[in-house]
Design an enzyme around this catalytic site. Structure first.
Site, PDB file in Angstrom:
ATOM      1  N   TYR A 175     -11.100  18.125  20.237  1.00  0.00           N
ATOM      2  CA  TYR A 175      -9.828  17.537  19.834  1.00  0.00           C
ATOM      3  C   TYR A 175      -9.938  16.786  18.513  1.00  0.00           C
ATOM      4  CZ  TYR A 175      -7.426  19.029  23.993  1.00  0.00           C
ATOM      5  OH  TYR A 175      -6.843  19.817  24.958  1.00  0.00           O
ATOM      6  N   HIS A 193      -1.315   4.339   8.269  1.00  0.00           N
ATOM      7  CA  HIS A 193      -2.501   3.677   7.723  1.00  0.00           C
ATOM      8  C   HIS A 193      -2.790   2.442   8.560  1.00  0.00           C
ATOM      9  CE1 HIS A 193      -5.366   1.611   5.293  1.00  0.00           C
ATOM     10  NE2 HIS A 193      -4.504   0.722   4.815  1.00  0.00           N
ATOM     11  N   HIS A 245     -12.418  -0.454   4.725  1.00  0.00           N
ATOM     12  CA  HIS A 245     -10.960  -0.658   4.797  1.00  0.00           C
ATOM     13  C   HIS A 245     -10.379  -0.023   6.063  1.00  0.00           C
ATOM     14  CE1 HIS A 245      -7.053  -0.766   2.161  1.00  0.00           C
ATOM     15  NE2 HIS A 245      -6.791  -0.992   3.427  1.00  0.00           N
ATOM     16  N   HIS A 305      -5.973  -0.566   9.957  1.00  0.00           N
ATOM     17  CA  HIS A 305      -7.280  -1.199   9.779  1.00  0.00           C
ATOM     18  C   HIS A 305      -7.948  -1.270  11.155  1.00  0.00           C
ATOM     19  CE1 HIS A 305      -5.273  -3.605   6.231  1.00  0.00           C
ATOM     20  NE2 HIS A 305      -5.335  -2.304   6.010  1.00  0.00           N
ATOM     21  N   GLU A 353       0.831  -1.210   0.000  1.00  0.00           N
ATOM     22  CA  GLU A 353       0.000   0.000   0.000  1.00  0.00           C
ATOM     23  C   GLU A 353       0.867   1.263   0.000  1.00  0.00           C
ATOM     24  OE1 GLU A 353      -4.112  -1.371   2.058  1.00  0.00           O
ATOM     25  OE2 GLU A 353      -2.424  -1.219   3.436  1.00  0.00           O
TER      26      GLU A 353
END
Length: 212
Positions: A120, A93, A160, A95, A74
């Site tokens: 926040y 990144h 995803h 999951h 990725e």
């Protein structure tokens, strides 16, 4: 210790922390850091729980592998974020469960998937758009992320998970953690009438603290 070696150690420390806290699992998720002449990325098929600093993927400015193991499949998600965000120095990144769960829901506003529930969240994430679903590795996924990255330092990939950039590795990490925690709040409150921040309150936060 050189600055690059310090960053290698930091990537591995943060990866282990994410893994131990259940924010990533198995061989999922990836981290990258921009260098002056390329990138460091977590390797494909690796687990964040036991990254080896020496085996991190070292890429040049064109994305060619210079040393270490083969980079995450990725990598294109990271590179497209850097391409559209000049100040970005790191990308995370995951999951992670709650953000991934939100990514599977029908959205009322796909340009702002999670309402501004806390100050926040507004300060660290802002507006979170949902990127349409594409299979992992699909070139059209990179194009879809690129269309949003110029205006958003964090995006949520449908079915995803999140992709978050930051001006430092710490900033990318904190924003990712804030996104996950707010996704959890959003799901907990899903059956309740919520009172998100108003447009004026969000604008005041953006004026006071700026955009990422």
């Amino acid at each position: 210790m050189t600055n690059e070696n310090k960053l290698r150690e930091k990537i591995c420390t943060i990866g282990a922390s994410l893994y131990q806290r259940g924010l990533t699992f198995g061989a999922s998720g990836n981290i990258s850091v921009r260098l002056d002449d390329g990138w460091l990325m977590t390797p494909t098929g690796s687990t964040m729980g036991s990254l080896d600093p020496a085996k991190l993927s070292r890429l040049d400015n064109k994305g060619n592998l210079l040393s270490g193991d083969k980079p995450t499949k990725e990598a294109f998600l990271h590179r497209v974020m850097y391409e559209h965000r000049n100040k970005a120095r790191a990308v995370v990144h995951l999951h992670s469960s709650y953000a991934a769960a939100v990514s599977c829901l029908e959205c009322n506003d796909c340009m702002n998937v999670i309402p501004p529930l806390t100050a926040y969240y507004v300060m660290r994430v802002g507006r979170l758009p949902l990127v349409p679903y594409y299979p992992p590795g699909d070139v059209d996924l990179a194009k879809a992320v690129g269309e949003l990255a110029g205006n958003h330092h964090a995006v949520l990939l449908a079915n995803h998970g999140p992709v978050v950039s930051g001006t430092s590795l710490e900033e990318a990490l904190y924003a990712t953690e804030e996104l996950e925690e707010t996704a959890k709040l959003y799901l907990l409150l899903n059956q309740h009438k919520t009172r998100p921040l108003t447009v004026d309150q969000v604008d005041e936060l953006n004026q006071r603290f700026g955009n990422k």
